[in-house]
Design a protein around this motif. Structure first.
Motif, short mmCIF file in Angstrom:
data_model
loop_
_atom_site.label_atom_id
_atom_site.label_comp_id
_atom_site.label_asym_id
_atom_site.label_seq_id
_atom_site.Cartn_x
_atom_site.Cartn_y
_atom_site.Cartn_z
N ALA A 164 19.67 36.14 50.46
CA ALA A 164 19.87 35.25 50.44
C ALA A 164 19.27 34.71 49.85
O ALA A 164 19.97 33.50 48.86
CB ALA A 164 20.13 35.17 52.03
N ALA A 204 21.03 33.77 45.71
CA ALA A 204 22.11 32.42 45.89
C ALA A 204 20.94 31.24 44.77
O ALA A 204 21.51 30.90 43.88
CB ALA A 204 21.32 31.39 47.50
N ILE A 225 22.50 30.12 40.75
CA ILE A 225 22.39 29.15 40.33
C ILE A 225 21.91 29.10 39.05
O ILE A 225 22.20 28.55 38.01
CB ILE A 225 21.18 27.94 41.17
N LEU A 284 23.18 22.07 43.67
CA LEU A 284 23.07 22.31 44.82
C LEU A 284 24.15 21.57 45.55
O LEU A 284 25.05 22.48 46.22
CB LEU A 284 21.94 22.01 45.42
N ARG A 335 27.69 23.33 44.60
CA ARG A 335 27.93 24.51 44.49
C ARG A 335 27.36 24.79 45.91
O ARG A 335 27.71 26.31 45.96
CB ARG A 335 26.89 25.36 43.49
N GLU A 384 30.50 27.03 47.74
CA GLU A 384 30.63 28.59 48.01
C GLU A 384 29.68 29.31 48.00
O GLU A 384 28.81 30.49 48.37
CB GLU A 384 30.51 28.33 46.33
N LEU A 385 27.65 28.71 47.67
CA LEU A 385 26.54 29.37 48.40
C LEU A 385 26.60 29.49 49.40
O LEU A 385 26.13 30.28 49.99
CB LEU A 385 25.32 28.01 47.37
N LYS A 424 28.46 32.25 50.45
CA LYS A 424 27.83 33.30 49.96
C LYS A 424 26.81 34.21 50.69
O LYS A 424 26.63 35.77 51.29
CB LYS A 424 27.08 33.35 48.70
N ILE A 425 25.75 33.56 50.95
CA ILE A 425 24.89 33.60 51.72
C ILE A 425 25.16 34.04 53.24
O ILE A 425 24.50 34.88 53.75
CB ILE A 425 23.96 31.99 52.02
#
Lengths: 106, 213
Positions: free
Chosen positions: A96, A100, A104, B191, B194, B197-198, B201-202
């Motif tokens: 994960a 991430a 980025i 960060l 986003r 969104e992150l 995803k995580i």
């Protein structure tokens, strides 16, 4: 003969007195019962309602007990699920983080 | 008196006593019946109220059960959700740490250059000011190469100049020459921009059914 007749007459009077007393006592019993009617009615009515109220409280208390016991099952299940989620997620932690970072930086 | 007379006399009294007993017995029976009937009547009259009381209690019991169940389901759901939230946050924190540490690695320079190009492209090229932190200001950035990349991407001739104004964050802020428009490509801003969104995803990675390999 006259003596015998007098004796019978006396006893007849005595017998009539016994009957009269019995009738008076019977009247008294019935009168007392009549007087008790309203009281008995109220007593039984109130007892029946009080019993229903006790039963109502019991029903609600039991519902609380049942619900609490069901709640404990949910809590145990949630704790178990939480633990499983943590263990599974820890295995995927690096994947994960990298995903991430990739998102980025790329 | 003769004995036959005595018998008659006894009989008269005995009959009277028997009759008296019967009268009283009947009175008692009648009284009992009357009271019994009243009891039945009272019970019958109370029945409607009893039914209503019990019905109400059953309804309240159902409400109690429903309320407790809903509440505990919410609490259980919240327990699981907050654990997921905590795990996602711990990943994000690790991402932040790694980004900060990235500054000390060799991989950082191309990353910084990419952030400058991305920002310049968003600003549609032209004369742009690049704001860096103290450390990054001394890095050997190939501005010509970056200008060309932006120009290729936007079709606008581009000129990059390092701003005298320094930032504290890691990353870059690129602004137009007049300073009216800027793109904040510091890691912190990226960060923050986003994060939603992150997090998604995580979460997908952490909580997917497929096991980690």
């Amino acid at each position: 003969m006259l003596e015998s007749f007098k004796a019978v007459l006396d006893k007849e009077r005595e017998a009539e007195k016994i009957r009269l007393e019995a009738r008076e006592q019977a009247e008294k019993i019935e009168k007392e019962a009549q007087e008790k009617v309203a009281e008995i009615y109220r007593e039984i009515y109130q007892e029946t309602i009080a019993e229903a109220k006790r039963k109502s409280i019991e029903i609600k208390e039991q519902a609380k007990i049942d619900a609490e016991s069901r709640a404990q099952i949910f809590v145990r299940r949630a704790k178990k699920q939480k633990k499983k989620i943590r263990i599974d997620a820890e295995k995927k932690f690096d994947a994960a983080v990298n995903a991430a970072l990739n998102e980025i930086l790329s | 008196m003769e004995s036959s007379d005595n018998r008659i006399i006894d009989r008269i009294l005995n009959d009277a006593r028997e009759e008296a007993k019967a009268i009283i017995k009947e009175a008692k029976r009648s009284a009992e019946m009357l009271l019994e009937k009243q009891k039945e009547l009272a019970s019958h009259s109370a029945e409607k109220e009893v039914y209503s009381l019990l019905k109400r209690a059953e309804n309240e019991a159902a409400v109690i059960k429903g309320r407790v169940t809903t509440d505990i389901k919410r609490r259980a759901g919240w327990m699981v959700l907050s654990e997921k939230e905590r795990l996602v946050t711990s990943v994000l924190n690790e991402v932040k740490n790694r980004l900060v540490n990235l500054q000390k690695s060799e991989e950082y320079l191309p990353v910084l250059e990419k952030l400058i190009v991305d920002a310049g492209t968003v600003l549609d090229g032209g004369t742009l000011e690049v704001m860096l932190n103290k450390n990054d200001s001394s890095l050997p950035l190939k501005l010509n190469k970056l200008e060309k990349k932006i120009a290729d991407g936007t079709g606008v001739k581009t000129r990059l100049k390092i701003s005298k104004q320094q930032i504290k964050a890691v990353g870059v802020i690129v602004k137009t020459n007049d300073g009216k428009i800027f793109v904040d490509n510091t890691f912190e801003a990226i960060l923050s921009r986003r994060e939603r969104e992150l997090r998604l995803k995580i979460a997908r990675i952490l909580f997917s059914r497929a096991s980690a390999s």
